[in-house]
Design an enzyme around this catalytic site. Sequence first.
Site, PDB file in Angstrom:
ATOM      1  N   HIS A 155      -0.907  14.144   6.503  1.00 50.73           N
ATOM      2  CA  HIS A 155      -1.200  13.170   5.576  1.00 50.73           C
ATOM      3  C   HIS A 155      -2.534  13.492   4.904  1.00 50.73           C
ATOM      4  O   HIS A 155      -3.059  14.479   4.788  1.00 50.73           O
ATOM      5  CB  HIS A 155      -1.662  11.763   6.571  1.00 50.73           C
ATOM      6  CG  HIS A 155      -2.745  11.930   7.413  1.00 50.73           C
ATOM      7  ND1 HIS A 155      -3.985  11.924   7.177  1.00 50.73           N
ATOM      8  CD2 HIS A 155      -2.893  12.258   8.940  1.00 50.73           C
ATOM      9  CE1 HIS A 155      -4.780  12.191   8.361  1.00 50.73           C
ATOM     10  NE2 HIS A 155      -4.002  12.189   9.307  1.00 50.73           N
ATOM     11  N   CYS A 171      -3.511  15.720  13.739  1.00 49.08           N
ATOM     12  CA  CYS A 171      -2.757  15.624  12.706  1.00 49.08           C
ATOM     13  C   CYS A 171      -3.136  16.637  11.527  1.00 49.08           C
ATOM     14  O   CYS A 171      -4.122  17.289  11.825  1.00 49.08           O
ATOM     15  CB  CYS A 171      -2.851  14.257  12.001  1.00 49.08           C
ATOM     16  SG  CYS A 171      -2.095  12.796  12.770  1.00 49.08           S
TER      17      CYS A 171
END
Length: 195
Positions: A155, A171
Amino acid sequence: MRLFSLTILLAAVTALAGCNFKSVPEPQVSARDAEWLAQVPKAEEDIRYARYLMDDETGETPGTIVVDTKQRFLYYVLPDRKMIRYGVTVGDEAYGWTGTSRVARKAEWPNWNPPAEMKARWPHVHPMQGGPANPLGARALYLYEGNKDTLYRIHGTNEPEKIGLAVSSGCIRMRNIDVIDLYNRVDLNAKVIVR
């Protein structure tokens, strides 16, 4: 001192020139993207982590994403033995994740609902609507193993100054303009290898 700095800069430019790196143009963005991107804090870009087109070093099939957590790079494999290299932020040692997954979902300016483990570590975090202050940034690719959500994402970020570091909760974070570029290229069910 100035001469020494100039000499080092010239050496770095010369070294990069011999690596067959080619910059990749900025992706086109919508009016909303442009407005919200302008609200994300700016960070001085480290050229080591800029977006480059280069010869494929992964040996993977076109359309595959490979993340090298040690070097802090994400590679998107193209046809004709080429790849695009992006700088990323990865999980610190306690939260790092490796494995093979697939892109099961894609979202623009996604909402963020922190997982229970994160809420336990940081009680101050709470769900957020998509937008410039959201930690998921401009785009998110949701990683699944089979039909199970890994809870890991590729992301954007509202902390671009951390690109190149190992500070996330697992992440893979990218500059917002880079995640927009990757999002536009990646198909659903694309293979993702995190090493």
